[in-house]
Design a protein around this motif. Structure first.
Motif, mmCIF file in Angstrom:
data_model
loop_
_atom_site.group_PDB
_atom_site.id
_atom_site.type_symbol
_atom_site.label_atom_id
_atom_site.label_comp_id
_atom_site.label_asym_id
_atom_site.label_seq_id
_atom_site.Cartn_x
_atom_site.Cartn_y
_atom_site.Cartn_z
ATOM 1 N N ALA A 189 -2.151 4.114 4.211
ATOM 2 C CA ALA A 189 -1.142 3.124 4.649
ATOM 3 C C ALA A 189 -1.605 1.709 4.315
ATOM 4 N N ALA A 190 -2.881 1.435 4.535
ATOM 5 C CA ALA A 190 -3.417 0.091 4.266
ATOM 6 C C ALA A 190 -3.364 -0.212 2.772
ATOM 7 N N HIS A 191 -3.697 0.776 1.949
ATOM 8 C CA HIS A 191 -3.663 0.560 0.502
ATOM 9 C C HIS A 191 -2.234 0.361 0.026
ATOM 10 N N ALA A 192 -1.298 1.146 0.554
ATOM 11 C CA ALA A 192 0.115 1.008 0.166
ATOM 12 C C ALA A 192 0.634 -0.381 0.522
ATOM 13 N N LYS A 193 0.154 -0.931 1.591
ATOM 14 C CA LYS A 193 0.557 -2.265 2.057
ATOM 15 C C LYS A 193 -0.109 -3.378 1.264
ATOM 16 N N GLY A 194 -1.215 -3.055 0.609
ATOM 17 C CA GLY A 194 -1.973 -4.072 -0.111
ATOM 18 C C GLY A 194 -2.855 -4.913 0.794
ATOM 19 N N THR A 195 -3.127 -4.408 2.002
ATOM 20 C CA THR A 195 -4.001 -5.135 2.939
ATOM 21 C C THR A 195 -5.448 -4.978 2.495
ATOM 22 N N LYS A 196 -6.195 -6.069 2.482
ATOM 23 C CA LYS A 196 -7.613 -5.961 2.133
ATOM 24 C C LYS A 196 -8.330 -5.206 3.265
#
Ligand code: HPA
Length: 236
Positions: A140-147
């Protein structure tokens, strides 16, 4: 009703997000959930139940530190049947490459002690996140582009630490950040065969002294809440 939670039986969802700050519970419930109902206000430790994308969710404040979290997590698990418990909170960054606003997803949580330490005696138990939640949160974090950083954190008993040598050893051994609750949550979840994870936003940095300006907090914390919700229901 339990000693510390006034919710009626059935008022608490199987999935519970646990911020330390009860007002952050209120903000997250009002921002991300629909049909929100206040289910607990005993001692001002607010809890809300609502829906996210058709799934029932409770957001219950844990208070600061492992003894406080332990009370709420024990009652949520043993009296209300919580199955999935995700801590959402802030932490202090420890590695130079960990920046303010970055998200840390905690694979393990190191402690000196915790409310559960007594039962392990000479064993240094390694509290560990639930793999299915961890993997879903990272996706989910990668899909969002969150570091995002994934690895070990340190669950401390003190915010105002007096042991710079200890911080130094944590940094030296790759610990990403410091907070005060996750290790006990992971230990309780393991004991009761529930799923637990901690998704944290870096709010300050121990090496640089940098801190998240108050005005930026909401957006940064919002990413963490969405990551936690997506992880909780990834298999649903
Ligand atoms: N120390 C302990 N807990 C924390 C910190 C910290 O620097 N920042 C946010 N939670």
């Amino acid at each position: 009703m339990t000693i510390h939670i006034g919710a009626k039986e059935g008022d608490i969802a199987e999935t519970v997000l646990m911020p330390g700050d009860p007002y952050r519970a209120k903000w997250a419930a009002e921002t991300f959930l629909t049909d929100v109902k206040l289910v607990n206000e005993v001692r001002g430790m607010l809890g809300f139940t609502g829906h996210w994308n058709g799934h029932r969710v409770t957001i219950q404040g844990s208070g600061m530190g492992m003894p406080s979290l332990s009370i709420y997590a024990n009652e949520l698990i043993s009296n209300y049947g919580a199955q999935t418990l995700i801590r959402i909170g802030s932490c202090g960054g420890m590695q130079p490459y960990v920046g303010i606003r970055d998200v840390i997803i905690a694979m393990t949580a190191t402690t000196i002690t915790s409310p559960s330490a007594g039962i392990f005696r000479e064993v240094n138990y390694a509290p560990c996140a639930d793999w299915s939640l961890l993997r879903a949160a990272v996706d989910a974090a990668h899909a969002k582009g969150t570091k995002t950083h994934v690895g070990g954190i340190y669950s401390s008993d003190v915010f105002y630490a007096e042991r710079p040598d200890l911080d130094e050893q944590m940094v030296r051994h790759g610990i990403l950040g410091v907070e005060m609750e996750a290790a006990e949550l992971y230990t309780l979840a393991a004991r009761h065969k529930r799923r637990a994870l901690a998704v944290l936003t870096v709010s300050d940095h121990l090496q640089t002294g940098e801190a998240l300006p108050a005005a930026d907090r909401e957006q940064s914390f919002g990413d963490m809440v969405e990551i936690a919700l997506q992880a909780a229901f990834a298999d649903a």
